[in-house]
Design a protein around this motif. Sequence first.
Motif, PDB file in Angstrom:
ATOM      1  N   ASN A 109       0.145  -8.993 -34.039  1.00 19.31           N
ATOM      2  CA  ASN A 109       0.924 -10.158 -33.607  1.00 19.31           C
ATOM      3  C   ASN A 109       0.625 -11.326 -34.540  1.00 19.31           C
ATOM      4  OD1 ASN A 109       1.741 -12.608 -32.207  1.00 19.31           O
ATOM      5  ND2 ASN A 109       1.998 -11.345 -30.386  1.00 19.31           N
ATOM      6  N   VAL A 110       1.612 -11.690 -35.346  1.00 17.94           N
ATOM      7  CA  VAL A 110       1.438 -12.742 -36.349  1.00 17.94           C
ATOM      8  C   VAL A 110       1.142 -14.089 -35.701  1.00 17.94           C
ATOM      9  CG1 VAL A 110       2.542 -13.978 -38.245  1.00 17.94           C
ATOM     10  CG2 VAL A 110       2.953 -11.539 -37.950  1.00 17.94           C
ATOM     11  N   VAL A 111       1.773 -14.369 -34.583  1.00 16.73           N
ATOM     12  CA  VAL A 111       1.574 -15.652 -33.895  1.00 16.73           C
ATOM     13  C   VAL A 111       0.130 -15.774 -33.433  1.00 16.73           C
ATOM     14  CG1 VAL A 111       2.186 -17.027 -31.877  1.00 16.73           C
ATOM     15  CG2 VAL A 111       3.969 -15.844 -33.173  1.00 16.73           C
ATOM     16  N   GLN A 149      -2.286 -16.388 -36.261  1.00 14.95           N
ATOM     17  CA  GLN A 149      -2.287 -17.785 -36.696  1.00 14.95           C
ATOM     18  C   GLN A 149      -3.028 -18.662 -35.710  1.00 14.95           C
ATOM     19  OE1 GLN A 149      -1.162 -19.212 -39.626  1.00 14.95           O
ATOM     20  NE2 GLN A 149      -2.304 -20.938 -38.742  1.00 14.95           N
ATOM     21  N   LEU A 150      -2.859 -18.382 -34.424  1.00 19.73           N
ATOM     22  CA  LEU A 150      -3.571 -19.162 -33.409  1.00 19.73           C
ATOM     23  C   LEU A 150      -5.079 -18.964 -33.531  1.00 19.73           C
ATOM     24  CD1 LEU A 150      -1.331 -18.710 -30.231  1.00 19.73           C
ATOM     25  CD2 LEU A 150      -1.376 -20.600 -31.867  1.00 19.73           C
ATOM     26  N   ALA A 151      -5.484 -17.763 -33.886  1.00 24.43           N
ATOM     27  CA  ALA A 151      -6.915 -17.502 -34.087  1.00 24.43           C
ATOM     28  C   ALA A 151      -7.440 -18.352 -35.246  1.00 24.43           C
ATOM     29  CB  ALA A 151      -7.144 -16.026 -34.379  1.00 24.43           C
ATOM     30  N   ALA A 152      -6.637 -18.468 -36.295  1.00 25.16           N
ATOM     31  CA  ALA A 152      -7.039 -19.282 -37.444  1.00 25.16           C
ATOM     32  C   ALA A 152      -7.102 -20.762 -37.068  1.00 25.16           C
ATOM     33  CB  ALA A 152      -6.056 -19.067 -38.593  1.00 25.16           C
ATOM     34  N   ASP A 153      -6.136 -21.222 -36.276  1.00 28.39           N
ATOM     35  CA  ASP A 153      -6.121 -22.620 -35.848  1.00 28.39           C
ATOM     36  C   ASP A 153      -7.334 -22.937 -34.967  1.00 28.39           C
ATOM     37  OD1 ASP A 153      -3.744 -22.847 -37.193  1.00 28.39           O
ATOM     38  OD2 ASP A 153      -2.481 -22.784 -35.384  1.00 28.39           O
ATOM     39  N   MET A 154      -7.633 -22.024 -34.061  1.00 31.68           N
ATOM     40  CA  MET A 154      -8.773 -22.232 -33.170  1.00 31.68           C
ATOM     41  C   MET A 154     -10.085 -22.200 -33.959  1.00 31.68           C
ATOM     42  SD  MET A 154      -9.491 -22.759 -29.907  1.00 31.68           S
ATOM     43  CE  MET A 154      -8.429 -21.930 -28.708  1.00 31.68           C
ATOM     44  N   THR A 155     -10.157 -21.337 -34.950  1.00 33.46           N
ATOM     45  CA  THR A 155     -11.357 -21.241 -35.788  1.00 33.46           C
ATOM     46  C   THR A 155     -11.607 -22.545 -36.536  1.00 33.46           C
ATOM     47  OG1 THR A 155     -11.094 -18.846 -36.084  1.00 33.46           O
ATOM     48  CG2 THR A 155     -12.443 -20.008 -37.704  1.00 33.46           C
ATOM     49  N   ALA A 156     -10.530 -23.134 -37.061  1.00 33.32           N
ATOM     50  CA  ALA A 156     -10.663 -24.395 -37.799  1.00 33.32           C
ATOM     51  C   ALA A 156     -11.108 -25.520 -36.869  1.00 33.32           C
ATOM     52  CB  ALA A 156      -9.333 -24.749 -38.459  1.00 33.32           C
TER      53      ALA A 156
END
Length: 238
Positions: free
Chosen positions: A30-32, A35-42
Amino acid sequence: MQNPTMKTRVSKCLELATYSIRMFGKFPANVVLTQLAADMTAAKSHLATSQQTYEAAVLDILPARVDAKYENHRSDRRIRLTQQKVEMADGKKGGRIAELVFPEGSTPITRLQGDSQIQAMSDLEGRLESAMQLWPEAAAEREAIKEHREAYDTALAYRRNVGQNVRNKRALRNAAKEAFITKYVEIGSRVAAEYPRDSVMQDLFFDEVRTKSALAEADEDDDADTESEENSGENKKG
């Protein structure tokens, strides 16, 4: 889902982020969600760094307090020593030099702390200077008091700077926390949009907010273990 607030501990915020990031990772297709995982990581990284910087600043408080208290102790002892030397020069208590240098004794000076004592020591230096014609040793005593005053003043300035640095770093941490909460709520909304009317899937990616963090529970467990050991030791002694 529950959202963290500014009252939520930072350790809990980081834990919430860790939970979500790991759960997002369970759906690599799931691409969305990726991306959310990357946003939360940042967001987590920024908050963690700000918290670490703040905690490092807090650690400087204790040595700054120790230094200031030590210099206060040294100054008090040196002021009393000067008073003793004045009394020896007079040959008695309350002599003419003492009346000039310590008109109210040393206690009104040594009972002070911080900037008030710094000012009182400066005044003492002035009185010692005025006593030089009556007592030649007053010059050396003046220099000794000045040396201790300057050391004490330096310690106080360091303590003030440390305190200001802590306040500055706390403000930055709070800003990072506010940004994290905003991002967390945004990510929750995007998950809701990804799984409309599916509360099970929406809740899957977010842990409960109103529970203690693992770190807080570990601290309490350590306290309980210590108390248990102490009570056990007392029982053995009995």
